[in-house]
Design a protein around this motif. Structure first.
Motif, PDB file in Angstrom:
ATOM      1  N   ARG A 133       4.471   6.579   0.821  1.00 28.80           N
ATOM      2  CA  ARG A 133       4.137   7.929   0.827  1.00 28.80           C
ATOM      3  C   ARG A 133       4.451   9.615   1.355  1.00 28.80           C
ATOM      4  N   CYS A 134       4.454  10.402   1.514  1.00 25.87           N
ATOM      5  CA  CYS A 134       4.394  11.700   3.007  1.00 25.87           C
ATOM      6  C   CYS A 134       6.277  11.245   2.837  1.00 25.87           C
ATOM      7  N   HIS A 189      10.540   6.089   8.151  1.00 29.72           N
ATOM      8  CA  HIS A 189      11.036   5.580   6.817  1.00 29.72           C
ATOM      9  C   HIS A 189      12.417   5.490   7.497  1.00 29.72           C
ATOM     10  N   HIS A 213       1.292   7.547   8.265  1.00 30.45           N
ATOM     11  CA  HIS A 213       2.226   7.550   7.632  1.00 30.45           C
ATOM     12  C   HIS A 213       3.238   7.810   7.720  1.00 30.45           C
ATOM     13  N   THR A 224      -5.458   9.724  13.073  1.00 28.80           N
ATOM     14  CA  THR A 224      -6.122   9.177  12.714  1.00 28.80           C
ATOM     15  C   THR A 224      -7.295   9.916  11.737  1.00 28.80           C
ATOM     16  N   ASP A 256       1.001  -0.806  -0.271  1.00 28.92           N
ATOM     17  CA  ASP A 256      -0.048   0.326   0.080  1.00 28.92           C
ATOM     18  C   ASP A 256       0.910   0.944   0.003  1.00 28.92           C
ATOM     19  N   SER A 257       0.487   2.066   0.215  1.00 23.97           N
ATOM     20  CA  SER A 257       1.041   3.888   0.047  1.00 23.97           C
ATOM     21  C   SER A 257       2.424   3.578   1.582  1.00 23.97           C
ATOM     22  N   ILE A 258       2.274   3.489   2.382  1.00 24.71           N
ATOM     23  CA  ILE A 258       3.437   2.758   3.335  1.00 24.71           C
ATOM     24  C   ILE A 258       4.490   2.140   2.628  1.00 24.71           C
ATOM     25  N   GLY A 290      10.580   6.422   0.988  1.00 23.93           N
ATOM     26  CA  GLY A 290      10.306   5.914   2.027  1.00 23.93           C
ATOM     27  C   GLY A 290      11.003   4.311   2.198  1.00 23.93           C
ATOM     28  N   PRO A 347      -1.214   2.615  -3.322  1.00 28.42           N
ATOM     29  CA  PRO A 347      -1.440   3.691  -2.960  1.00 28.42           C
ATOM     30  C   PRO A 347      -2.921   2.896  -1.806  1.00 28.42           C
ATOM     31  N   GLY A 372       0.233  -3.525   5.047  1.00 27.43           N
ATOM     32  CA  GLY A 372      -0.418  -2.256   6.067  1.00 27.43           C
ATOM     33  C   GLY A 372      -1.273  -2.736   6.813  1.00 27.43           C
ATOM     34  N   PHE A 401       5.124  10.505  12.404  1.00 21.71           N
ATOM     35  CA  PHE A 401       4.031   9.972  11.386  1.00 21.71           C
ATOM     36  C   PHE A 401       3.964  11.604  10.647  1.00 21.71           C
TER      37      PHE A 401
END
Length: 312
Positions: free
Chosen positions: A133-134, A300, A294, A244, A127-129, A139, A164, A192, A289
């Motif tokens: 992402r971010c 990361h 994320h 969240t 997924d996005s992690i 990452g 993602p 994730g 985070f």
């Protein structure tokens, strides 16, 4: 007393020695010649191992994936008790995993306990992690890819195919078609937290990704075995539930994430699949985070440091 069903164990070293077999099993075991494709042997530094210490050596050969290579050895047919004795004979840096022999038969083999250290061509799905992402630096996966390829630019490859928003069901459906041109020896499934999400819309209350994660995982394991690849399941991460809130129509909670974590650990243990637990490295560290879900750049980096220290 009923005898247990024989287990096929591929061996290429000391377990083929009749003297070692007699000491471990109380008998010599008939050996069937066998070939393990897509593997080679490499030295593995060991510490505190009684077998190698007796021989005055500090290294021991282990299996490693190598495209186009083969390892000649033999298959032993062992009882439950004998298989456990073979496990005890191996050094702590080895674990028992399933492999597919050149004959097409599936057998056990003792492999490097650090699955990413033993890998060459790696596909990452998730997924996005996992996508990064971010983190503009790509990452943990981007950092890992840089180091992995630098270690052996000729043989090492990393293909990050994470998307993602993906759930395990999405990954299970999308992955098979992506693998053939990449020839992976290791498939990292970054599980994730999307499977733990609870939809906020009343019309979606029947949707629950945790209801059956075994189906997608079973499918991914079957896909990995078709490609003679080692499946590695990674995640989930700790989350900061206080931040969240309503995230794109979904609610994420620590309780649900822990339920996902327990389900992944149980499935991996039952199927002898490597589980790389990423809960602890970021636990109770909300400053790492961006939005509670994320990790940012420093988060990361911490994940990559943890993976490097424990699994590479």
């Amino acid at each position: 007393m009923t005898e247990s069903r024989p287990h096929a164990l591929f061996c290429f070293g000391t377990l083929l020695d009749p003297r070692v077999q007699t000491a471990l099993f109380g008998r010599t075991v008939p050996t069937e010649a066998a070939t393990l494709a897509g593997h080679a042997t490499r030295p593995l530094a060991v510490a505190g191992d009684s077998v190698t210490a007796a021989g005055g050596r500090d290294v021991r050969p282990t299996l490693a994936r190598k495209l186009g290579a083969t390892v000649e050895g033999g298959v032993l047919r062992l009882s439950d008790r004998e298989l456990a004795a073979a496990d005890d004979h191996e050094i702590d840096d080895h674990v028992r995993r399933r492999v597919t022999l050149a004959s097409g038969e599936t057998a056990w083999a003792h492999l490097d306990a650090r699955p990413l250290r033993a890998a060459a061509r790696i596909v990452i799905v998730g997924d996005s992690i996992a996508y990064g992402r971010c983190d503009p630096e790509g990452g943990w996966a981007g950092q890992f890819a840089t180091a992995h390829i630098a270690a052996d630019e000729h043989a090492h490859r990393v293909f990050n195919l994470a998307v993602p928003g993906s759930t395990l069901a999405d990954v299970g459906e999308q992955t098979p078609a992506l693998l053939p041109p990449r020839h992976p020896d290791t498939i990292v499934v970054a599980a994730g937290i999307n499977d733990s999400a609870v939809p906020l819309a009343a019309s979606d209350t029947g949707i629950d990704g945790l209801r059956d994660i075994t189906g997608p995982l079973d499918a991914l394991l079957a896909t990995a075995r078709r490609h003679h690849a080692r499946l590695v399941v990674l995640g989930p991460l700790w989350l900061d539930e206080s931040c969240t809130g309503d995230f794109e129509g979904l609610r994420f909670t620590a309780a649900r994430a822990l339920e996902l974590r327990a389900a992944l650990r149980t499935w991996c243990a039952e199927h002898h699949v490597d589980h790389l637990d990423l809960w602890e490295p970021l636990r109770d560290r909300p400053e790492l985070f961006v939005d509670g879900l994320h990790p940012g750049t420093e988060g990361h980096k911490e994940l990559y440091r943890y993976l490097s220290a424990h699994h590479c």
